[in-house]
Design an enzyme around this catalytic site. Structure first.
Site, PDB file in Angstrom:
ATOM      1  N   GLY A 317       3.095  10.496  -0.698  1.00  0.00           N
ATOM      2  CA  GLY A 317       3.843   9.597  -1.865  1.00  0.00           C
ATOM      3  C   GLY A 317       3.591  10.108  -3.119  1.00  0.00           C
ATOM      4  CG  LEU A 345       2.478  15.463   5.687  1.00  0.00           C
ATOM      5  CD1 LEU A 345       1.286  14.985   4.641  1.00  0.00           C
ATOM      6  CD2 LEU A 345       2.075  14.869   7.042  1.00  0.00           C
ATOM      7  CB  SER A 432      -4.574  -2.774  -6.117  1.00  0.00           C
ATOM      8  OG  SER A 432      -3.884  -4.095  -5.816  1.00  0.00           O
ATOM      9  CE  LYS A 435       6.014  -4.978  -9.265  1.00  0.00           C
ATOM     10  NZ  LYS A 435       5.691  -3.935 -10.308  1.00  0.00           N
ATOM     11  CB  THR A 503      16.523  -7.444 -13.409  1.00  0.00           C
ATOM     12  OG1 THR A 503      15.295  -7.062 -14.160  1.00  0.00           O
ATOM     13  CG2 THR A 503      16.680  -6.342 -12.404  1.00  0.00           C
TER      14      THR A 503
END
Length: 653
Positions: A317, A345, A432, A435, A503
């Protein structure tokens, strides 16, 4: 010898038959340059005769060189060959070429004077007039030098005219050696992409002076004003002494007035055999984050990674792959890259193989949700340090598929953490997100539950098991350029002609770059002793609408004129403001003032473990409301926003 002479003559004849294309003119052969220089010597003889005849009031019968003067020219040519004055490219002549001509002329003078006096001693007659020889030496040197200056100037004018339409008029910000070297290199490039028209200097002491024949402009007003005054279209930042704040101020000012801004590399960093213009880069949005970059404690990190087996989950990722790159540079004994995505990968596998050919590594296709497969990986490789970056992170998708968030983010983390403990790994570092603080969506809540489990497991390890594993969590905001982040979306929308979609006009976010995020993960892992949640001082929050405007300007467009910005409404689970801490949490400093430890309420292991097992069973059934209701039971501060799950909050109240 005769054969070589014939070959040389054949090459000269073949070269002479080649048609010269003045539109795409290349470089003259050496024999042609030698012929030009010899012609200049003949002219120097003629001019010398005119000067000497006028000084001595003598009428020369003929200005054609005598046999003695031909000897002088021949000696001069021999010294041309000795000093290889013909080997240089005329249009790229430098001070070195002038030195060569001076040496050739001086050597000719000394040699001919020697011949003259030897001839005088033997015959008692003069071979040459010494004053004439001195005048000839001066004129020939000046003629050769001026010829090269003129040719160089003609070429500069020609190329300047030829590429005038495609050239960008630029001012260089900086007057140090690197700025001068960059400007000089840009001027000598063909085709010329940038036309340097001056240098901007912060100091007032260099006013009225010049560099490379170009003015030094005192920064006595805004950069955009100076660009307009000097009719420049762009600014190239070269000054290495600029602070982050100064750089941001200059860039913002230029972009606001629709001027382009570029960043130049250090001359020492320029790649070999690469066009310099290609390395003059546009200012990226990462360059104008209002925060100083994080600095790694390389010794501490090296001690943590060097000669150890390292496992990176989610290693293909955007975050995981950068962790892999940075870890690889610290020479681990083995690097295990684990991910379920085949194509990414494969790409990171090729990259590591190319950039770190001597590194022992394995690329493994596996899913962190499959405990059996992951157990086999741990059993085989027994990793010392685990960087757990595997997770689902897209807020709207996880809002629609909460069971997948449970399996990937919670069960996946539990599996990796439990196996780290089982196989007595030294360190488990979890990636982490901000959020997870007062979560308003399923994704954030799933990451918060994973954080709680990792902390609770640490307490259990310390008190009830023989494992020495230390569990560490890192928490940071949005990552520029990561998969699904707003910046790549904006760039794609610009390529398509707009509009850029946001948004909400008031939405703000904290941002960091991918390398910075991964540096935080690695250093936090190195400094952590177990149980900590590390957070990063991410500077000022960025208003997304302002970010959109900057990206439009960086692309060379005008917001709302060339590219529109549209407000489409908040997505499910999205909130206006992200946080790094909740109201009950406090922070403790570390030796790195950019990294802090969050003091957060911990849970009993049995409570959270039982809760997670129940949640997993509920997720297998697939009832979204039951899944989210259970998550809210584990994390009371989880209050849904702009989501169908808001009704569950009302029922709890």
């Amino acid at each position: 010898m005769l054969k070589k002479t014939k070959q040389a003559l054949r090459q000269v004849l073949e070269s002479s038959r080649k048609k010269i294309d003045f539109k795409n003119i290349g470089y003259l052969p050496r024999w042609a340059i030698l012929c030009f220089d010899s012609t200049i010597l003949l002219l120097a003889i003629v001019i010398t005769k005119v000067i000497v005849s006028n000084l001595q009031k003598i009428n020369y019968i003929s200005f054609f060189p005598t046999s003695q003067e031909f000897i002088v020219i021949l000696v001069n040519i021999l010294f041309f060959i000795l000093f290889r004055t013909y080997a240089g490219l005329i249009r790229h002549s430098t001070f070195i070429d002038a030195v060569k001509f001076f040496l050739a002329s001086a050597s000719t003078l000394v040699a001919v004077l020697g011949i003259h006096y030897i001839y005088l001693l033997i015959t008692g007659e003069t071979l040459l007039l010494v004053p004439e020889l001195l005048v000839y030496s001066i004129i020939s040197f000046c003629g050769l030098f001026l010829f090269r200056v003129m040719v160089k100037q003609v070429f500069e004018v020609y190329f300047s005219y030829r590429y005038a339409e495609s050239q960008l008029n630029v001012l260089v910000y900086g007057t140090d050696e690197n700025a001068i070297a960059i400007a000089s290199a840009l001027r000598s490039e063909k085709p010329t992409r940038y036309k340097v028209i001056g240098f901007i200097d912060k100091e007032d002491k260099n006013r009225s002076k010049e560099i490379l024949g170009l003015p030094i402009i005192h920064l006595n007003r805004k950069a955009a004003v100076l660009l307009r005054i000097y009719r420049a279209q762009a600014l190239i930042l070269v000054d290495s002494e600029l602070t982050k704040e100064q750089s941001i101020e200059i860039v913002d000012n230029c972009l606001e007035h629709n001027f382009k801004v570029f960043r130049a590399p250090l001359i020492s960093d320029i790649e070999n055999n690469t066009n310099l213009s290609n390395q003059i880069q546009n200012i990226q949005i990462e360059d104008i984050l209002e925060r100083e970059p994080i600095r790694l404690d390389n010794k501490l990190v090296a001690k943590e990674i060097y000669n150890k087996c390292i496992l990176v989950t989610g290693g293909a990722g955007s975050i995981g792959s950068e962790i892999v790159r940075q870890v690889a540079s610290y020479r681990p004994s083995k690097l295990i890259i684990l991910d379920q995505a085949e194509s990414p990968l494969y790409q990171i596998q090729l990259e590591i193989k190319h950039n770190f050919p001597h590194l022992a590594f394995e690329a493994i296709i596996a899913d962190v949700r499959n405990i059996k497969i992951i157990d086999e990986v741990f059993s085989k490789y027994k990793p010392n340090v685990i960087y757990h970056a595997a997770a689902y992170k897209h807020v709207p998708l996880m809002e629609n598929y909460p069971s997948e968030a449970v399996f990937a983010n919670i069960l996946g983390t539990k599996n990796i953490a439990d196996l780290s403990c089982k196989y007595n790994a030294e360190k488990f570092v979890m990636v982490s997100t901000d959020k997870a603080v007062n979560p308003s969506n399923v994704m954030g809540a799933s990451k918060r539950i994973a954080e709680i489990y990792v902390q609770a497991l640490q307490e259990k390890v310390k008190s009830k098991t023989k494992s020495n594993t230390n569990f560490v969590t890192t928490r940071f905001g949005n990552v520029l350029g990561s998969n699904g982040s707003v910046v790549p979306l904006f760039k794609k929308q610009i390529e398509e002609g707009g509009p850029l979609t946001i948004t909400h006009p008031d939405i703000i976010r904290y941002f960091m770059t991918i390398p910075e995020a991964c540096q935080l993960v690695i250093e936090a892992g190195a400094m952590g002793n177990g149980g900590e949640i590390f957070i990063f001082d991410m500077g000022e929050a960025v208003k997304i609408i302002d970010l959109a405007k900057k990206i439009i300007r960086l692309a060379g467009f005008v917001p709302y004129k060339d590219i529109d910005i549209k407000v489409i409404g908040l997505r499910p689970g999205e909130k206006l403001y992200e946080e790094l801490l909740n109201e009950k949490s406090k922070t403790l400093p570390t030796y790195n003032d950019k990294i802090m430890i969050a003091k957060i309420e911990t849970y009993e292991y049995d409570f959270i473990s039982e809760g997670i097992l129940d949640l997993i069973e509920i997720a297998k059934e697939g009832d979204k409301n039951l899944i989210v209701k259970k998550m809210k039971g584990i994390v009371p501060e989880f209050l849904s926003m702009n989501s169908d799950f808001e009704t569950l909050d009302k029922k709890i109240v």
